[in-house]
Design a protein around this motif. Structure first.
Motif, PDB file in Angstrom:
ATOM      1  N   UNK A 152     108.014  75.451 -40.254  1.00  0.00           N
ATOM      2  CA  UNK A 152     108.182  74.202 -41.005  1.00  0.00           C
ATOM      3  C   UNK A 152     109.660  73.823 -41.105  1.00  0.00           C
ATOM      4  N   UNK A 153     110.541  74.817 -41.101  1.00  0.00           N
ATOM      5  CA  UNK A 153     111.972  74.563 -41.279  1.00  0.00           C
ATOM      6  C   UNK A 153     112.556  73.692 -40.170  1.00  0.00           C
ATOM      7  N   UNK A 154     111.938  73.666 -38.993  1.00  0.00           N
ATOM      8  CA  UNK A 154     112.486  72.889 -37.879  1.00  0.00           C
ATOM      9  C   UNK A 154     111.912  71.473 -37.834  1.00  0.00           C
ATOM     10  N   UNK A 155     111.020  71.141 -38.744  1.00  0.00           N
ATOM     11  CA  UNK A 155     110.438  69.805 -38.749  1.00  0.00           C
ATOM     12  C   UNK A 155     111.441  68.780 -39.284  1.00  0.00           C
ATOM     13  N   UNK A 156     111.266  67.539 -38.881  1.00  0.00           N
ATOM     14  CA  UNK A 156     112.086  66.455 -39.418  1.00  0.00           C
ATOM     15  C   UNK A 156     111.632  66.143 -40.836  1.00  0.00           C
ATOM     16  N   UNK A 157     112.465  65.472 -41.624  1.00  0.00           N
ATOM     17  CA  UNK A 157     112.060  65.114 -42.989  1.00  0.00           C
ATOM     18  C   UNK A 157     110.745  64.324 -43.028  1.00  0.00           C
ATOM     19  N   UNK A 158     110.556  63.391 -42.102  1.00  0.00           N
ATOM     20  CA  UNK A 158     109.326  62.608 -42.090  1.00  0.00           C
ATOM     21  C   UNK A 158     108.127  63.478 -41.726  1.00  0.00           C
ATOM     22  N   UNK A 159     108.308  64.380 -40.775  1.00  0.00           N
ATOM     23  CA  UNK A 159     107.217  65.278 -40.415  1.00  0.00           C
ATOM     24  C   UNK A 159     106.813  66.146 -41.598  1.00  0.00           C
ATOM     25  N   UNK A 183      98.294  53.805 -40.535  1.00  0.00           N
ATOM     26  CA  UNK A 183      97.461  54.985 -40.320  1.00  0.00           C
ATOM     27  C   UNK A 183      97.645  55.523 -38.902  1.00  0.00           C
ATOM     28  N   UNK A 184      97.856  54.625 -37.941  1.00  0.00           N
ATOM     29  CA  UNK A 184      98.077  55.049 -36.558  1.00  0.00           C
ATOM     30  C   UNK A 184      99.340  55.893 -36.442  1.00  0.00           C
ATOM     31  N   UNK A 185     100.366  55.518 -37.192  1.00  0.00           N
ATOM     32  CA  UNK A 185     101.606  56.297 -37.181  1.00  0.00           C
ATOM     33  C   UNK A 185     101.370  57.693 -37.741  1.00  0.00           C
ATOM     34  N   UNK A 186     100.595  57.788 -38.824  1.00  0.00           N
ATOM     35  CA  UNK A 186     100.284  59.093 -39.401  1.00  0.00           C
ATOM     36  C   UNK A 186      99.503  59.946 -38.407  1.00  0.00           C
ATOM     37  N   UNK A 187      98.571  59.318 -37.693  1.00  0.00           N
ATOM     38  CA  UNK A 187      97.796  60.054 -36.695  1.00  0.00           C
ATOM     39  C   UNK A 187      98.706  60.575 -35.585  1.00  0.00           C
ATOM     40  N   UNK A 188      99.699  59.778 -35.201  1.00  0.00           N
ATOM     41  CA  UNK A 188     100.656  60.223 -34.192  1.00  0.00           C
ATOM     42  C   UNK A 188     101.436  61.429 -34.697  1.00  0.00           C
ATOM     43  N   UNK A 189     101.864  61.364 -35.952  1.00  0.00           N
ATOM     44  CA  UNK A 189     102.572  62.503 -36.552  1.00  0.00           C
ATOM     45  C   UNK A 189     101.657  63.725 -36.641  1.00  0.00           C
ATOM     46  N   UNK A 190     100.383  63.491 -36.984  1.00  0.00           N
ATOM     47  CA  UNK A 190      99.450  64.617 -37.090  1.00  0.00           C
ATOM     48  C   UNK A 190      99.323  65.349 -35.753  1.00  0.00           C
ATOM     49  N   UNK A 191      99.177  64.583 -34.683  1.00  0.00           N
ATOM     50  CA  UNK A 191      99.072  65.197 -33.356  1.00  0.00           C
ATOM     51  C   UNK A 191     100.333  65.977 -33.016  1.00  0.00           C
TER      52      UNK A 191
END
Length: 233
Positions: A152-159, A183-191
């Motif tokens: 988790x430490x390497x994730x971006x703030x938004x991630x 919601x599409x943006x969140x789905x992109x982040x989820x993937x």
């Protein structure tokens, strides 16, 4: 040579105030050949199974307990058993959505694993088999939590913000609304998060977020989920 005795049948104690959950778990576990004892409250479990009696169990056993119970909650139950010297009894806590802080507290008190409602039968059996086999321990959970915190430490703030939402049990649309994105943006982040964190499901994301929170030096609330471990100095 005299015939050898059959191995003892492991026992699973189930504590949940929801009769449907208790009955469903009892049916599933008994169908798998396990002995099951159910209780609707932590106080009823402790009255029937005082900590001293649990410390001396001669057969494999584990406890499944909801964290949200009337009267004494699941976290207090875990703490009471730890004070009573029952640390060898593996404890798996069960939570509903948005109960991540309670789960983290329970694991810090000595629970060895957690499950999220609605319960997945395969996940239940994996957790129970791991617990009964002796592999579900707070020490092993700590190792898993440390590894999750590093990822988790390497994730971006938004991630991390998106991961926080999934760790809190929020749906895609709710996360999108909270963050002011589609919601599409969140789905992109989820993937992207699933690829980065090496998980295949939304539950896997939630688990990583909870474990990362467990490794945090303070009790985790919503703002703490997904924070990297603090470094000492």
């Amino acid at each position: 040579m005299p015939p050898s005795s059959p191995p003892p049948i492991p026992t699973v104690f189930v504590v949940d105030d929801d009769k449907g959950v208790r009955d469903g778990l009892a049916f599933q576990l008994r169908s798998a050949g396990l002995t099951v004892q159910t209780y609707e409250a932590a106080e009823a479990f402790l009255a029937d199974r005082p900590p001293a009696s649990l410390a001396g169990l001669l057969t494999p056993a584990c406890l499944l307990t909801d964290v949200c119970l009337p009267g004494m909650d699941g976290v207090e139950l875990v703490e009471r058993l730890a004070r009573g010297g029952c640390t060898p009894l593996p404890i798996v806590v069960i939570s509903g959505h948005a109960q991540t802080p309670l789960v983290v507290r329970a694991m810090r008190a000595g629970a060895a694993d957690f499950l999220e409602k609605p319960l997945d039968p395969e996940a239940v059996m994996r957790a129970v088999r791991t617990a009964l086999g002796g592999a579900a321990t707070p020490a092993n959970l700590r190792k898993e939590a440390a590894a999750a915190a590093l990822r988790v430490a390497v994730l971006s703030p938004r991630e991390r913000e998106v991961l926080n939402g999934f760790a809190q049990g929020a749906a895609t649309k709710q996360i999108a609304g909270d963050l002011g994105v589609s919601a599409k943006t969140v789905e992109t982040y989820r993937t992207r998060l699933q690829e980065k964190l090496g998980v295949d499901t939304t539950y896997g994301l939630a688990r990583v977020g909870v474990l990362a929170a467990l490794f945090s030096p303070i009790h985790a609330g919503p703002a703490d989920i997904g924070h990297p471990p603090a470094t000492g100095g």
